[in-house]
Write a protein that holds these residues in place. Structure first.
Motif, short mmCIF file in Angstrom:
data_model
loop_
_atom_site.label_atom_id
_atom_site.label_comp_id
_atom_site.label_asym_id
_atom_site.label_seq_id
_atom_site.Cartn_x
_atom_site.Cartn_y
_atom_site.Cartn_z
N HIS A 89 0.82 -1.20 0.00
CA HIS A 89 0.00 0.00 0.00
C HIS A 89 0.86 1.26 0.00
O HIS A 89 0.51 2.26 -0.63
CB HIS A 89 -0.95 0.00 1.20
N PHE A 90 1.99 1.22 0.68
CA PHE A 90 2.90 2.37 0.70
C PHE A 90 3.45 2.64 -0.70
O PHE A 90 3.54 3.79 -1.12
CB PHE A 90 4.05 2.12 1.69
N ILE A 91 3.80 1.58 -1.41
CA ILE A 91 4.27 1.73 -2.80
C ILE A 91 3.18 2.37 -3.64
O ILE A 91 3.45 3.27 -4.45
CB ILE A 91 4.73 0.37 -3.36
N TRP A 92 1.94 1.93 -3.45
CA TRP A 92 0.83 2.54 -4.19
C TRP A 92 0.65 4.00 -3.78
O TRP A 92 0.34 4.85 -4.62
CB TRP A 92 -0.46 1.77 -3.94
N GLY A 97 3.29 1.08 -9.14
CA GLY A 97 2.73 -0.26 -9.05
C GLY A 97 1.27 -0.39 -9.45
O GLY A 97 0.61 -1.33 -9.04
N PHE A 98 0.76 0.53 -10.27
CA PHE A 98 -0.65 0.48 -10.64
C PHE A 98 -0.92 -0.24 -11.95
O PHE A 98 -2.07 -0.52 -12.26
CB PHE A 98 -1.24 1.88 -10.69
N LYS A 99 0.12 -0.54 -12.73
CA LYS A 99 -0.10 -1.32 -13.95
C LYS A 99 -0.53 -2.72 -13.53
O LYS A 99 -0.15 -3.20 -12.47
CB LYS A 99 1.17 -1.37 -14.79
N ALA A 100 -1.30 -3.38 -14.38
CA ALA A 100 -1.88 -4.69 -14.02
C ALA A 100 -0.80 -5.69 -13.60
O ALA A 100 -0.95 -6.37 -12.58
CB ALA A 100 -2.70 -5.23 -15.18
N ASN A 101 0.28 -5.77 -14.36
CA ASN A 101 1.32 -6.75 -14.01
C ASN A 101 2.06 -6.37 -12.73
O ASN A 101 2.43 -7.23 -11.94
CB ASN A 101 2.29 -6.95 -15.17
N LEU A 106 3.04 -7.31 -6.93
CA LEU A 106 3.06 -6.85 -5.54
C LEU A 106 2.12 -7.69 -4.67
O LEU A 106 2.45 -8.02 -3.53
CB LEU A 106 2.64 -5.38 -5.47
N THR A 107 0.97 -8.04 -5.21
CA THR A 107 0.00 -8.83 -4.46
C THR A 107 0.52 -10.23 -4.19
O THR A 107 0.46 -10.73 -3.06
CB THR A 107 -1.34 -8.88 -5.21
N TRP A 108 1.05 -10.88 -5.22
CA TRP A 108 1.63 -12.22 -5.04
C TRP A 108 2.83 -12.16 -4.09
O TRP A 108 3.04 -13.07 -3.29
CB TRP A 108 2.03 -12.84 -6.37
N GLY A 109 3.62 -11.09 -4.19
CA GLY A 109 4.77 -10.93 -3.30
C GLY A 109 4.35 -10.85 -1.85
O GLY A 109 4.98 -11.46 -0.97
N ALA A 110 3.28 -10.10 -1.57
CA ALA A 110 2.78 -10.00 -0.19
C ALA A 110 2.25 -11.34 0.30
O ALA A 110 2.50 -11.74 1.44
CB ALA A 110 1.69 -8.92 -0.10
#
Length: 132
Positions: A89-92, A97-101, A106-110
């Motif tokens: 969320h901080f990166i956002w 990090g808003f492009k789909a990939n 980022l989501t898979w990393g978390a």
């Protein structure tokens, strides 16, 4: 008389197609709540440690049981997942990090990072004698 204008209803969970990002956003909120409960357990442990051997042995008996270990394991995972999702969320918030990939990465990393860090912490804890 004026005709009534039909406005669209606000979308809800049944309208949206579920994505991993959406699911982990909800999990992030749930882990935040779980951290409050886990912190009560941590406070109980600290107070018992300061209160003496008898109080401390009660906490150790609980956390050493199967259910106690599951709760502490869940607390560890909630802490790691919440931390990594917070970084996401901080990166956002910084505008990245808003492009789909990128969002998916980022989501898979978390998700994977939280699991890996939890298992790694427990392996290290058991290896240094915390699993007695």
């Amino acid at each position: 008389m004026t005709a009534r204008i039909e406005r669209p209803l606000s979308p809800h969970m049944q309208v949206y197609r579920w994505t991993l990002t959406m699911a982990l956003s909800i999990v992030h909120r749930a882990t935040g709540i779980a951290l409050y409960v886990g912190t009560l357990l941590l406070a109980w442990w600290l107070i018992a440690a300061a209160s003496g051997p008898a109080a401390y042995s009660h906490v150790q008996a609980f956390t050493g049981s199967i259910i106690g270990r599951l709760i502490v394991f869940g607390y560890t995972w909630a802490l790691m997942h919440h931390m990594l999702s917070g970084i996401r969320h901080f990166i956002w918030d910084l505008g990245y990090g808003f492009k789909a990939n990128e969002r998916e990465a980022l989501t898979w990393g978390a998700l994977i990072g939280g699991i890996v860090l939890t298992v790694l912490i427990w392996i290290i804890a058991i290896a240094i004698g915390g699993g007695r």
